[in-house]
Design a protein around this motif. Structure first.
Motif, PDB file in Angstrom:
ATOM      1  N   GLU A 109       0.816  -1.198   0.000  1.00  0.00           N
ATOM      2  CA  GLU A 109       0.000   0.000   0.000  1.00  0.00           C
ATOM      3  C   GLU A 109       0.853   1.252   0.000  1.00  0.00           C
ATOM      4  O   GLU A 109       0.566   2.217  -0.681  1.00  0.00           O
ATOM      5  CB  GLU A 109      -0.846  -0.018   1.266  1.00  0.00           C
ATOM      6  N   LEU A 110       1.905   1.215   0.761  1.00  0.00           N
ATOM      7  CA  LEU A 110       2.580   2.466   1.063  1.00  0.00           C
ATOM      8  C   LEU A 110       3.808   2.692   0.204  1.00  0.00           C
ATOM      9  O   LEU A 110       4.147   3.817  -0.113  1.00  0.00           O
ATOM     10  CB  LEU A 110       2.969   2.486   2.545  1.00  0.00           C
ATOM     11  N   MET A 157      -1.214  13.458   8.071  1.00  0.00           N
ATOM     12  CA  MET A 157      -0.643  12.569   7.058  1.00  0.00           C
ATOM     13  C   MET A 157       0.795  12.160   7.393  1.00  0.00           C
ATOM     14  O   MET A 157       1.299  11.182   6.849  1.00  0.00           O
ATOM     15  CB  MET A 157      -0.656  13.242   5.678  1.00  0.00           C
ATOM     16  N   SER A 184      -1.812  18.043   6.767  1.00  0.00           N
ATOM     17  CA  SER A 184      -0.420  17.587   6.617  1.00  0.00           C
ATOM     18  C   SER A 184       0.060  16.860   7.862  1.00  0.00           C
ATOM     19  O   SER A 184       0.719  15.825   7.775  1.00  0.00           O
ATOM     20  CB  SER A 184       0.505  18.763   6.364  1.00  0.00           C
ATOM     21  N   ILE A 223       1.614   8.472   8.187  1.00  0.00           N
ATOM     22  CA  ILE A 223       1.521   7.581   7.019  1.00  0.00           C
ATOM     23  C   ILE A 223       2.766   7.731   6.160  1.00  0.00           C
ATOM     24  O   ILE A 223       3.374   6.739   5.730  1.00  0.00           O
ATOM     25  CB  ILE A 223       0.251   7.921   6.201  1.00  0.00           C
ATOM     26  N   ILE A 224       3.175   8.994   5.923  1.00  0.00           N
ATOM     27  CA  ILE A 224       4.362   9.243   5.106  1.00  0.00           C
ATOM     28  C   ILE A 224       5.598   8.662   5.801  1.00  0.00           C
ATOM     29  O   ILE A 224       6.446   8.034   5.170  1.00  0.00           O
ATOM     30  CB  ILE A 224       4.513  10.755   4.860  1.00  0.00           C
ATOM     31  N   ALA A 247       5.718   4.817   5.409  1.00  0.00           N
ATOM     32  CA  ALA A 247       6.159   4.414   4.069  1.00  0.00           C
ATOM     33  C   ALA A 247       7.651   4.663   3.906  1.00  0.00           C
ATOM     34  O   ALA A 247       8.370   3.846   3.316  1.00  0.00           O
ATOM     35  CB  ALA A 247       5.388   5.197   3.013  1.00  0.00           C
TER      36      ALA A 247
END
Lengths: 138, 147
Positions: free
Chosen positions: B4-5, B90, B87, B93-94, B97
């Motif tokens: 996914e990432l 997020m 931001s 999540i960033i 990854a």
């Protein structure tokens, strides 16, 4: 031979399906794995459903490039996961390519605008220096 | 199941150049973060302005991200969320990854991958678009969302 994943016909010597990218079974019509071979020596089946959706890249360009192209990439990312869930991997691959394209468009345009900004700054500094030289009479 | 990432699963089977390019990219982030720590984006003329804001006078979904990360690096978390709520939400999540890709490029290991339900991503799309619209409404509860 036919791809066991998407069903499209592929050339006999192809190792990967031209349509969906899945690993092809080389013994056409034969067993799905060679006799006596443990399944873990086979092509990794986890790999062939690994369709990247570029969601993280889409979020990054949305945050840092400030352009609607990142939003388009998020739309494609959502569609990729929808296709993967329904098993339509060929379409998932196509949409994954679209998501990647839109991430690069957003990144490229954002980068171009940034470079343009720095050029304008540099030119205005040079022009300002030129003006200062003129007024100082040098 | 589905990665996914990470866009690309980096593994030790990949050409070393590919993997080192990624590691270099990770290292290149450090001076950028250092610069962002030292120079406050609130002082004008150093960082380029948001092209969308410069053209329209409206805030884009990313406006305030640099100022937010600056505040985060300085340890002021409420101020960071005040500049750009989206931001900051997020960032985990960033980061996930990023760590996963870095691990796969260096030790051939990855964090577990998650196949997000498509509804979640459509929800994210709706969230981004509403955030974009609402942070430009100049009335009290929404002004909180503006940078």
């Amino acid at each position: 031979m036919f791809c066991s994943t998407c069903g499209r016909e592929t050339s006999d010597e192809a190792r990967y399906c031209e349509n969906c990218g899945a690993v092809l079974d080389q013994q056409a019509g034969g067993p799905s794995y060679a006799p006596g071979m443990p399944p873990q020596d086979q092509p990794r089946y986890g790999e062939r459903i690994d369709v990247p959706n570029y969601l993280v890249q889409a979020i990054l360009v949305t945050i840092f490039c400030c352009l609607p192209a990142g939003i388009v990439a998020i739309v494609f990312a959502a569609q990729v996961n929808g296709r993967v869930r329904s098993g339509d991997l060929a379409d998932a691959q196509r949409l994954s390519g679209n998501a990647r394209t839109w991430c690069w468009i957003s990144f490229g345009v954002g980068l171009a605008i940034g470079l343009l900004y720095f050029l304008v700054i540099i030119f205005s500094v040079i022009a300002g220096l030129g003006g200062a030289f003129q007024s100082s009479g040098l | 199941m589905v990665c996914e990432l990470n866009a690309k699963r980096l593994s030790l089977a990949d050409p070393p150049m590919w993997r080192w390019r990624f590691v270099m990219l990770g290292l290149a982030m450090l001076p950028c973060l250092a610069l962002l720590y030292v120079r406050n984006p609130e002082e004008p003329g150093f960082y380029p302005p948001c092209p969308f804001f410069a053209l329209t006078g409206l805030h884009c979904p990313g406006c305030g991200t640099l100022r937010g990360i600056h505040q985060l690096l300085r340890g002021d978390i409420p101020a960071a969320f005040g500049f750009n709520l989206f931001s900051m939400l997020m960032l985990p999540i960033i980061g996930y990854a990023f760590v996963s890709a870095l691990l796969s490029a260096t030790w051939d290991r990855r964090l577990p991958t998650v196949l997000l339900h498509p509804a979640l991503i459509w929800g994210l799309l709706v969230a981004v678009l509403s955030f974009w619209a609402l942070r430009n409404v100049p009335v009290f509860p929404f002004t909180v969302l503006a940078p």
